[in-house]
Every structure is written in structure tokens, then in C-alpha cells.
Design a protein around this motif. Sequence first.
Motif, PDB file in Angstrom:
ATOM      1  N   GLU A 105       0.820  -1.216   0.000  1.00 58.60           N
ATOM      2  CA  GLU A 105       0.000   0.000   0.000  1.00 58.60           C
ATOM      3  C   GLU A 105       0.851   1.262   0.000  1.00 58.60           C
ATOM      4  O   GLU A 105       0.512   2.258  -0.648  1.00 58.60           O
ATOM      5  CB  GLU A 105      -0.929   0.005   1.215  1.00 58.60           C
ATOM      6  N   TRP A 106       1.978   1.246   0.725  1.00 58.34           N
ATOM      7  CA  TRP A 106       2.857   2.431   0.694  1.00 58.34           C
ATOM      8  C   TRP A 106       3.411   2.645  -0.707  1.00 58.34           C
ATOM      9  O   TRP A 106       3.553   3.795  -1.167  1.00 58.34           O
ATOM     10  CB  TRP A 106       4.004   2.274   1.698  1.00 58.34           C
ATOM     11  N   ILE A 107       3.696   1.562  -1.423  1.00 55.66           N
ATOM     12  CA  ILE A 107       4.193   1.691  -2.796  1.00 55.66           C
ATOM     13  C   ILE A 107       3.116   2.286  -3.703  1.00 55.66           C
ATOM     14  O   ILE A 107       3.399   3.160  -4.538  1.00 55.66           O
ATOM     15  CB  ILE A 107       4.674   0.318  -3.315  1.00 55.66           C
ATOM     16  N   ILE A 108       1.876   1.826  -3.546  1.00 55.96           N
ATOM     17  CA  ILE A 108       0.785   2.406  -4.338  1.00 55.96           C
ATOM     18  C   ILE A 108       0.639   3.896  -4.026  1.00 55.96           C
ATOM     19  O   ILE A 108       0.465   4.731  -4.929  1.00 55.96           O
ATOM     20  CB  ILE A 108      -0.529   1.655  -4.076  1.00 55.96           C
ATOM     21  N   ASN A 109       0.712   4.257  -2.758  1.00 54.58           N
ATOM     22  CA  ASN A 109       0.616   5.669  -2.379  1.00 54.58           C
ATOM     23  C   ASN A 109       1.735   6.489  -3.000  1.00 54.58           C
ATOM     24  O   ASN A 109       1.521   7.624  -3.444  1.00 54.58           O
ATOM     25  CB  ASN A 109       0.649   5.811  -0.857  1.00 54.58           C
ATOM     26  N   LEU A 110       2.945   5.936  -3.011  1.00 61.11           N
ATOM     27  CA  LEU A 110       4.060   6.652  -3.624  1.00 61.11           C
ATOM     28  C   LEU A 110       3.843   6.833  -5.125  1.00 61.11           C
ATOM     29  O   LEU A 110       4.157   7.888  -5.694  1.00 61.11           O
ATOM     30  CB  LEU A 110       5.370   5.906  -3.360  1.00 61.11           C
ATOM     31  N   PHE A 193       7.018   7.594 -10.754  1.00 58.79           N
ATOM     32  CA  PHE A 193       5.896   6.660 -10.836  1.00 58.79           C
ATOM     33  C   PHE A 193       6.360   5.295 -11.341  1.00 58.79           C
ATOM     34  O   PHE A 193       5.985   4.255 -10.795  1.00 58.79           O
ATOM     35  CB  PHE A 193       4.802   7.208 -11.749  1.00 58.79           C
ATOM     36  N   CYS A 194       7.175   5.306 -12.381  1.00 59.57           N
ATOM     37  CA  CYS A 194       7.616   4.043 -12.974  1.00 59.57           C
ATOM     38  C   CYS A 194       8.455   3.222 -11.998  1.00 59.57           C
ATOM     39  O   CYS A 194       8.425   1.980 -12.036  1.00 59.57           O
ATOM     40  CB  CYS A 194       8.414   4.313 -14.246  1.00 59.57           C
ATOM     41  N   LEU A 195       9.194   3.867 -11.123  1.00 59.25           N
ATOM     42  CA  LEU A 195       9.950   3.142 -10.107  1.00 59.25           C
ATOM     43  C   LEU A 195       9.020   2.328  -9.217  1.00 59.25           C
ATOM     44  O   LEU A 195       9.351   1.213  -8.794  1.00 59.25           O
ATOM     45  CB  LEU A 195      10.762   4.123  -9.254  1.00 59.25           C
ATOM     46  N   MET A 196       7.848   2.865  -8.932  1.00 63.44           N
ATOM     47  CA  MET A 196       6.914   2.200  -8.028  1.00 63.44           C
ATOM     48  C   MET A 196       6.019   1.181  -8.737  1.00 63.44           C
ATOM     49  O   MET A 196       5.731   0.117  -8.193  1.00 63.44           O
ATOM     50  CB  MET A 196       6.034   3.236  -7.317  1.00 63.44           C
ATOM     51  N   GLU A 197       5.576   1.491  -9.961  1.00 62.50           N
ATOM     52  CA  GLU A 197       4.559   0.641 -10.586  1.00 62.50           C
ATOM     53  C   GLU A 197       4.915   0.189 -11.995  1.00 62.50           C
ATOM     54  O   GLU A 197       4.057  -0.256 -12.748  1.00 62.50           O
ATOM     55  CB  GLU A 197       3.199   1.344 -10.554  1.00 62.50           C
ATOM     56  N   GLY A 198       6.177   0.337 -12.364  1.00 65.42           N
ATOM     57  CA  GLY A 198       6.689  -0.305 -13.567  1.00 65.42           C
ATOM     58  C   GLY A 198       6.506   0.447 -14.861  1.00 65.42           C
ATOM     59  O   GLY A 198       7.430   0.515 -15.672  1.00 65.42           O
ATOM     60  N   ARG A 199       5.334   1.034 -15.072  1.00 68.40           N
ATOM     61  CA  ARG A 199       5.056   1.678 -16.359  1.00 68.40           C
ATOM     62  C   ARG A 199       4.031   2.782 -16.156  1.00 68.40           C
ATOM     63  O   ARG A 199       3.125   2.662 -15.338  1.00 68.40           O
ATOM     64  CB  ARG A 199       4.528   0.639 -17.354  1.00 68.40           C
ATOM     65  N   LEU A 219      15.633   1.059  -4.502  1.00 71.43           N
ATOM     66  CA  LEU A 219      14.425   1.529  -5.195  1.00 71.43           C
ATOM     67  C   LEU A 219      13.893   2.809  -4.556  1.00 71.43           C
ATOM     68  O   LEU A 219      13.629   3.801  -5.250  1.00 71.43           O
ATOM     69  CB  LEU A 219      13.357   0.441  -5.143  1.00 71.43           C
ATOM     70  N   PHE A 220      13.768   2.797  -3.244  1.00 68.83           N
ATOM     71  CA  PHE A 220      13.200   3.959  -2.562  1.00 68.83           C
ATOM     72  C   PHE A 220      14.176   5.137  -2.540  1.00 68.83           C
ATOM     73  O   PHE A 220      13.758   6.292  -2.548  1.00 68.83           O
ATOM     74  CB  PHE A 220      12.768   3.565  -1.152  1.00 68.83           C
ATOM     75  N   ILE A 467       7.532   7.616   1.967  1.00 71.77           N
ATOM     76  CA  ILE A 467       8.857   7.030   1.737  1.00 71.77           C
ATOM     77  C   ILE A 467       9.484   6.611   3.061  1.00 71.77           C
ATOM     78  O   ILE A 467      10.154   5.574   3.156  1.00 71.77           O
ATOM     79  CB  ILE A 467       9.765   8.021   0.969  1.00 71.77           C
ATOM     80  N   GLU A 468       9.252   7.380   4.106  1.00 72.50           N
ATOM     81  CA  GLU A 468       9.762   7.004   5.427  1.00 72.50           C
ATOM     82  C   GLU A 468       9.127   5.702   5.896  1.00 72.50           C
ATOM     83  O   GLU A 468       9.816   4.821   6.447  1.00 72.50           O
ATOM     84  CB  GLU A 468       9.487   8.119   6.439  1.00 72.50           C
ATOM     85  N   GLN A 469       7.824   5.566   5.694  1.00 70.80           N
ATOM     86  CA  GLN A 469       7.121   4.357   6.119  1.00 70.80           C
ATOM     87  C   GLN A 469       7.576   3.138   5.309  1.00 70.80           C
ATOM     88  O   GLN A 469       7.755   2.041   5.853  1.00 70.80           O
ATOM     89  CB  GLN A 469       5.608   4.546   5.982  1.00 70.80           C
ATOM     90  N   ALA A 470       7.761   3.312   4.013  1.00 71.63           N
ATOM     91  CA  ALA A 470       8.199   2.204   3.161  1.00 71.63           C
ATOM     92  C   ALA A 470       9.609   1.744   3.551  1.00 71.63           C
ATOM     93  O   ALA A 470       9.881   0.535   3.625  1.00 71.63           O
ATOM     94  CB  ALA A 470       8.157   2.630   1.700  1.00 71.63           C
ATOM     95  N   LEU A 471      10.497   2.690   3.774  1.00 71.29           N
ATOM     96  CA  LEU A 471      11.864   2.338   4.180  1.00 71.29           C
ATOM     97  C   LEU A 471      11.864   1.613   5.523  1.00 71.29           C
ATOM     98  O   LEU A 471      12.640   0.666   5.732  1.00 71.29           O
ATOM     99  CB  LEU A 471      12.723   3.606   4.246  1.00 71.29           C
ATOM    100  N   ALA A 472      11.002   2.041   6.429  1.00 70.05           N
ATOM    101  CA  ALA A 472      10.922   1.380   7.738  1.00 70.05           C
ATOM    102  C   ALA A 472      10.456  -0.068   7.579  1.00 70.05           C
ATOM    103  O   ALA A 472      10.940  -0.971   8.296  1.00 70.05           O
ATOM    104  CB  ALA A 472       9.973   2.151   8.650  1.00 70.05           C
ATOM    105  N   GLU A 473       9.525  -0.317   6.661  1.00 72.44           N
ATOM    106  CA  GLU A 473       9.062  -1.675   6.428  1.00 72.44           C
ATOM    107  C   GLU A 473      10.211  -2.555   5.921  1.00 72.44           C
ATOM    108  O   GLU A 473      10.406  -3.683   6.391  1.00 72.44           O
ATOM    109  CB  GLU A 473       7.916  -1.678   5.402  1.00 72.44           C
ATOM    110  N   VAL A 474      10.962  -2.049   4.945  1.00 70.99           N
ATOM    111  CA  VAL A 474      12.053  -2.834   4.368  1.00 70.99           C
ATOM    112  C   VAL A 474      13.135  -3.091   5.413  1.00 70.99           C
ATOM    113  O   VAL A 474      13.641  -4.210   5.552  1.00 70.99           O
ATOM    114  CB  VAL A 474      12.635  -2.116   3.133  1.00 70.99           C
TER     115      VAL A 474
END
Length: 600
Positions: A105-110, A193-199, A219-220, A467-474
Amino acid sequence: MTATQPRTSSTDTTGLTEMSWDPITRIVGSLGIYTKIDFSQGRVAECHSTSSIFRGYSIFMKGKDPRDAHFITSRICGICGDNHATCSVYNQNMAFRVRPPHLGEWIINLGEAAEYMFDHNIFQENLVGVDYCEKMISETNPGVLELANRTESPHGADHGYRTIGDIMRALNPFTGEFYREALQVSRYTREMFCLMEGRHVHPSTLYPGGVGTHATIQLFTDYYTRLMRYVEFMKKVVPMHDDLWDFMYEALPGYEEVGRRRVLLGCWGSLNDPEHCDFDYENMTSWGRRMFVSPGVVVDGTLVTNDLVEINLGIRILLGHSFYRDWEDQETFVTHDPLGNPVDRRHPWNQHTIPAPQKRDFDEKYSWTMSPRWFDGQDFLPLDTGGGPLARLWATALGGLVDCGFVKATGDSVEIHLPRTVLKPEAHFVWRPPTDKQGSPLSNAIERNRARTYFQAYSAAVALHFIEQALAEVRGGHTRTWEKFTVPDEAVSCGFTEAVRGVLSHHMVIRGGRIANYHPYPPTPWNGSVRDTHGTPGPYEDAVQNTPIFEENPRERFKGIDIMRAVRSFDPCLPCGVHMYLGEGRELHTTHTPGGLNLL
């Protein structure tokens, strides 16, 4: 450089001059604006908005595998296709009873935050900004340009342009410094956008249950570096646009009436909080209020509701003056929602799309766009989106629910904090619901444009949180981005988000494991709707009617720049309002003959 030229011009016995702009330029050419102008009073007397091609996605979605819904509906538009894909995935998550991992979900938000940054930037600076550039102003209001060249920019130290005239020159297409800079910004925001969802614009790694993106620190970091460039860019853009919009009010007293209509704003909310969102309809009121852009209906400056269940049940699709046959004699799919609330016959869950093409007649049927309305229990309100950002900021500000460190909704404002960057210190911006000189709520062309700028900064700020939340997850080892699911035989579901230019909902009914009914409703049918069953004009029509004319050109050389500014302030995007359907079609057989290729 010229403004859009009217296609027809004639004067009737009432002294009104008929003028049309069809197609409206700088967007896909299916939107037409037909007006009657009273040049003696300097005002638009009447307006009709038209869409010239039939919309058919709701028809050819029937019978499809529900898992394909987001891939198909993404193709509704080549501009905001990812918004449709995202909304469809939210819809599927509800139908399939699946909750994605937090990281997904954080990736979709990004990805969605990057889309807001990309799309708002390219429209504001490279499309609508042209309406206020030096070339345009010189052709429509040369007196204003003279004043702009003499007027010092109040925030020149922040953006680098000494006079308002310098800002206007920087907006000139292809030659203007800022115009070219914005094109570069559009490139790296699309990369984000492409970094998060490819295209972009049709995501290749977005699915129900999450995403297929391989989440790494690298990635992040790649996203983060581009985001900080954008943060620095916005520290220049916000004060520059404030100077330009404030100058227009000062240079043309009364300009607040251009594109003005009653404050009737709808926002369906966006950017879910995975800590709270489980996509269950039964919990939608709760998790809807935890979105990072708050849902809400704002009437005359007052927040009427921020309950997504109430918002959902209030949606009505009226046909009005559109080219469709009523569906009263057709099947009703849903009588009650999953909470047991009654569902109206004119709700998207029960809609049937039955085209009835005919000759355009402004007294009868004149467009392929229907008339979505929101029923408050008494009136069918022709909500608009304010181009997207005006409704989003207004609903979020009054809701007072968002506080993630970088943005805060206070109940009467939105505070945006952008941290220190390489070349600029930290910046703090505050957006408040606009009012006119009498203190009345104000929704007009200028304030729709201003809100778009502030929402660009808002998008960057919330992306810093994501981005902070996504990095914390990883870093915590939580790298799963997708959750498996099963497709039910029967389901009723909906998805709500905000496309770039406003409200977006997808409603689906599944029977026998296939799609029985599917209706996507993007912002264009709301903003560009025709007069409804009760004779109420749609937002484009309403905003242009009674708009005063400030253009200095005489009738013989009239370009309609004030009308164009009113329409373009909504960020019109007609691919979301019109599509083609060919019925059963005709099969072509290919045969090879000695003489060449024949099509039979």
C-alpha cells in the motif's frame, strides 16, 4: 500565439451573439462549449457543454474476469490510466476480501503521489499556464501586460522573477524559462511513478492484493532523490503562482467572478493508510476517514459529510439531456448495500448504459455525458471537483483529520511543511478555503488554479511520509508486497479515490465469478455533465454562464480567453468522459490471392 478561436458567430434577435469553441484545445478534442454572449453587458448569458463520442466501458466490461478489471479500465484514459487502475484494484480488494501488505500500500501511495505531481505540473505549467503567459495576455489584454511589466513581484526573492511581466514571459510556450523547466520536472516525476509501478500510464506491477514491485532500499532511494528535487522546485512554484494569481485580481477588478459558481464540491478521498484500511465495506466509514486526503462533500463552504458510505449511497446517475435511454425497465442488481442500507435505482450499482444516438438539440438531447448528482436527501447537487485540488484541500482542511508530520489539517486550513533542500531552506505553506471580499466562499477559475499549485506541494509532502514508512518496512524485514486471494462467485463492491482532476469511483457486481455490472465514474462526467432531469446545468455550463468578459478585443476579433480560463481551470480530460462502442461489429476475413491481399 492565439486563444482558441470560436467556430461560429451569429447574433439573434435578442442581441445575443452565439459563439462555440468545439473542440476545446490543449485537451483531447471531444469537448465543445456553446455559448450565447451579451457583448453589451460584457457577460456570457448561456452555455452548453457537449461531448461528441459515446462512452462504452460499462458495456464491454460485462462478462469479463474480475481479475482483469484494472488492466481494462486503465485504458479508459492515456493520461490518468493509473488512477483508474488503482481505483479498480481498491474495488477488487473489497470484492475479493483481500488486504494487501502494508508495504504494498505504501508503494501504491508513492505511485499515486508521483502521478499527482507529474500530471498537475504538466497541466498547470504547460497547458493552463499558457492562458496567463505574455503572448496570450498581449493578444487579449495588452493593458494588463503593460501593468504587469511595471509591477514588482512581492515574492521575487523566492522565485527569481522581478516583475509579474517576467513571470508571464517565463510561461511562454517553448521559449519561456519556466515553461521549459516544468517539462523537465514532468520527466523525472514520471520516472518516480515508474519506479513504483513499472510503467506509466498503465501500471504493469499493480494487482489486487498489492503490487509486484521488488522493494529494496535502492528503489526507494532512487525515488527519494527525485522527490527532493521536486520539493525544491515547489518552493519556487508556490510563491510564483501566488504572485501571478493575486496580480490578476488586482489588475482586473471583478475577476473573481470569472468561472465562479456556488461552492458545491465533492472529494472521494485518496491515499489509504494501510494501518487502518482493510477494504471491507462494513468498515469503510472508519478507514475512509483515515485517508491522507480526506473524503468530503462541501456545500457553501460547510463540510456536509466525510463518510464514504454516505457519499456512496448518495450518488445518483441522472440522464437529463444526454443521448441515452432510461433503464427503468431493466434489471435491478443491488437493492441493499452490505450494511443493509437501501440502494437507489439510479445508483451506479444498478445503472444500465443504453445509447440512443440522435441529432444534437440544445432544447432536448445534446451530449454523450450523463448527469451524475449527489442526493443530500432533498436536492440533487451538481457537485464539481474544483479541478481536483480545490475540493481535496477544502474537504481535508475542514475535516481536520490528517496529521503526518509533513502535512496537517487544522479544521480551517491545510499546513504543508517542506524540509530543507540543497539550495533552499525549509518552507511552510498554508492553504485556507478562499473567500471573496464579502467573506463568502469562493470557487472560481483563479482559486481552482491556485489550489492545484498548493496540492502539488501537498503531494510532495505526503510522499515524504510515505517514503519514510516504506523504508521502515524494508529495514524491518517486512518486504512482502502482495497477498493472495480468491475470486468469489457473488460480490458487490466499490472503490473510491481521487483521479488527478477529481472524484473517481468504480462500482462492480460479480455473479457466477464474472462481472455482471461495472461502472467507473471519473471526474469528467461530474464536471462536464449536461443539464439534468430537473434542468440544472452541469458545472462547466454553470461556471461559464454569467462569467464576465474582460478581454479587450472587440466582438470581431474576440477569442474567448475568459471562457477558456473558466473551462480549463477544471483540468478537463475528455478521454474519461467519452469512448466508442461498435455493437456486435462486423467480422473481416483475410484471403491471400495471386493478385495480392483481399479483405472480404
